[in-house]
Design an enzyme around this catalytic site. Sequence first.
Site: not given
Length: 465
Positions: A35, A43, A52, A119, A183-184, A312, A444
């Site tokens: 990496e 992410c 978030k 890499a 971009g929506g 991805d 509930h």
Amino acid sequence: MKEIVCKLLVIGAGPGGYVCAIRAGQLGLDTVIVEADKPGGTCLNVGCIPSKALIHAAEEFGATKQMLSGNNTMGIRVEGASIDLAKTISWKDGIVGRLNGGVSALLQKARVKIVHGRAAFRDGKTVEVETEVGIQVIRAETVVIATGSEPVELPALPFQGRVISSTEALSLAQLPRRLVVVGGGYIGLELGTAFAKLGSDVTVVEAMQQILPQYDADLVRPVARRLGELGVRVLTGAKAKGLSDDGNALSVETSQGQQQLLPADRILITVGRRPKIAGSGIEELDLDRTGPYLRIDDRCRTSMRGVYAIGDITGEPMLAHRAMAQGEMVAEIVAGKKRAWDKRCIPAICFTDPEIVTAGLSPDEARAQGYAIRVGQFPFSANGRAMTMLSEEGFVRVVARADTGLILGLQAVGAGVSELSAGFALAIEMGTRLEDLAGTIHAHPTRSEAVQEAALKALGHALHI
């Protein structure tokens, strides 16, 4: 440096890559992961997690401002509200740092060797890694490509100056007074909504005739209504053409063919993502493609023996949880276990306000596949928990076969519905029928009762509507 030889080489420590490496290590495979940046990929570092965090901060600030307006129906009043965006970003970075450390610790616990650097393939079994101390050669029996994706750049609006991608948007130290989002889709609307709540004047430019074009109109309608309440201007059927002559505005062609200038301190481009392969040598390998993506089979094998691809780089849906599931599966296949990709559904969530969650087939998709269907929809305006939390907008919808009652899809739009995603996916994966869902006792008062009621509605006897 001495050449490293291993059983499994994973290129990329995003959600798919690090999960693959951890599981491989657990199974006793001699595993190396490479990496160039911090572990966790898009992410963790510049996507799901930091966005978030920003969205939550914006929701808290927006709720506080609502209390200031004097229109708070719960009777709560506060005096004064402000936000220090730099401190918010620092808090977000702290969360990312903790998770970075957690991923590294998990890799070490699984006895995975971590090589830091970029890499590049020498051939299908060998890579060269440019590290801080020189070139490291790694040779492996099996290779997993998990290099992820990156934001798409528009030729007329390259990323520089006031034109930014989602990566830069998540690290702004100052709030832009005027933000234009090009971009929506879900990324643009998630971030655009957050900045609107923080106080920016936000305009969204979407080329299609509907925002969130991947969702049906019923699910999108509550989101569009909320954008209006927040003062977000939405231009659909509009195309971004480039910067104005002075560079202080975005030139847009509207749906009527008119030219319009939108003044902007920042222009956020969120028109999609593309495979991240530049400089990796992947272009030189003889791998079959589906458009820009690597083609894989039901075991994530590429067209080259011993080379797998996950996440991805293999195309839609570009979701972290899909990559993780692929990574775990590939590790087990390499260890000799019999596994194949046989997912009935992959839940997807749009963290707008209100949230959208989908799993399986929508009504239109089910009909397009030739199914005669039954649809049950239950509104949160009839749900006690939603009422007590001032979040009555939205609904839960179930789609089932008309003949057998087999559930084909579940969708919801509303506050906090992202947490229903696991139940939706489980119902579809387990082959649940309407009677099963309707007969399951739901606690509930909770929002989840709307799921049971939607099933009852599809059966023709909803109890609370």
